[in-house]
Design a protein around this motif. Structure first.
Motif: not given
Length: 214
Positions: A5-12, A134-141, A153-156, A176-181
């Motif tokens: 995890h390279l910060g926020h949503s960046a993942v190698l 990404g920025d969605s929780l709508a799809t469940i693979p 996120g401001p969307w969740a 991930i997506h943690e940089q606003l915390l």
């Protein structure tokens, strides 16, 4: 498989002799200077997922890397080598399959138009299956072994994220997506999601590569 995890949503993602970077955005600098990438993937056009200032240098430093982006990204950024990755399509990265799922970013507010977003399901023979939403929780693979969980996120809302983690039902996960915390907010999210979801969560904030199940 190794995940960094390279910060926020960046993942190698390093799997099947491939190095794949997801969402090199401007809330993180840890991905700057990466080389020897086989692919660069972008879930959507927000700059915290694709940094307009530094991504051109990243692509130039990795001339052999395949670049696949959610289609609306192509209309927003000048990326001559990028190809569209639309929802419900797949690409083969030389033994690594990437399936794009979903199609829309989560709703931020009814007055803000939705943009495109593709979740990325990565798999390779004999390896865990990894899902970056990404920025969605709508799809469940189905069949996800490792889940990248948006912490905030401001969307969740927390209640939505808990239900998402439960529905995906992956045995392993990380935030991930943690940089606003701040640190306390991160700890709250990590604790609640770990307590109330099925995944065993790991803390990858130190940028150390992690092999799920190792």
């Amino acid at each position: 498989m190794q995940l960094t995890h390279l910060g926020h949503s960046a993942v190698l993602v390093e799997v099947a002799d491939r190095r794949v970077l997801i969402d090199p955005g401007n809330f993180s600098e840890a991905w700057h200077g990466l080389t020897d990438l086989d692919a660069i993937l972008v879930t959507h056009l927000h700059p915290d997922h694709i940094d307009p200032e530094h991504v051109p240098a990243l692509i130039a430093a990795n001339p052999s890397a395949a670049v696949y982006v959610e289609p609306q990204v192509l209309g927003q950024y000048d990326l001559p080598t990028a190809r569209p990755l639309a929802a419900d399509t797949e690409v083969d990265l030389g033994g690594v399959n990437v399936a794009a799922v979903g199609g829309l970013h989560a709703v931020i507010h009814r007055d803000i138009p939705q943009i495109g977003n593709v979740g990325l399901v990565m798999s390779a023979p004999g390896e865990p299956t990894f899902f970056h939403p990404g920025d969605s929780l709508a799809t469940i693979p189905l069949g996800v072994d490792v889940l990248a969980i948006p912490a905030y996120g401001p969307w969740a809302a927390m209640k939505e994220t808990i239900d998402f983690v439960r529905q995906v039902n992956a045995p392993h996960g990380f935030l991930i997506h943690e940089q606003l915390l701040g640190p306390r907010g991160w700890a709250l999210a990590f604790g609640r999601l770990g307590e109330m979801g099925p995944a065993t969560l790991v803390d990858l904030r130190d940028r150390t590569p992690w092999a799920p199940g190792a």
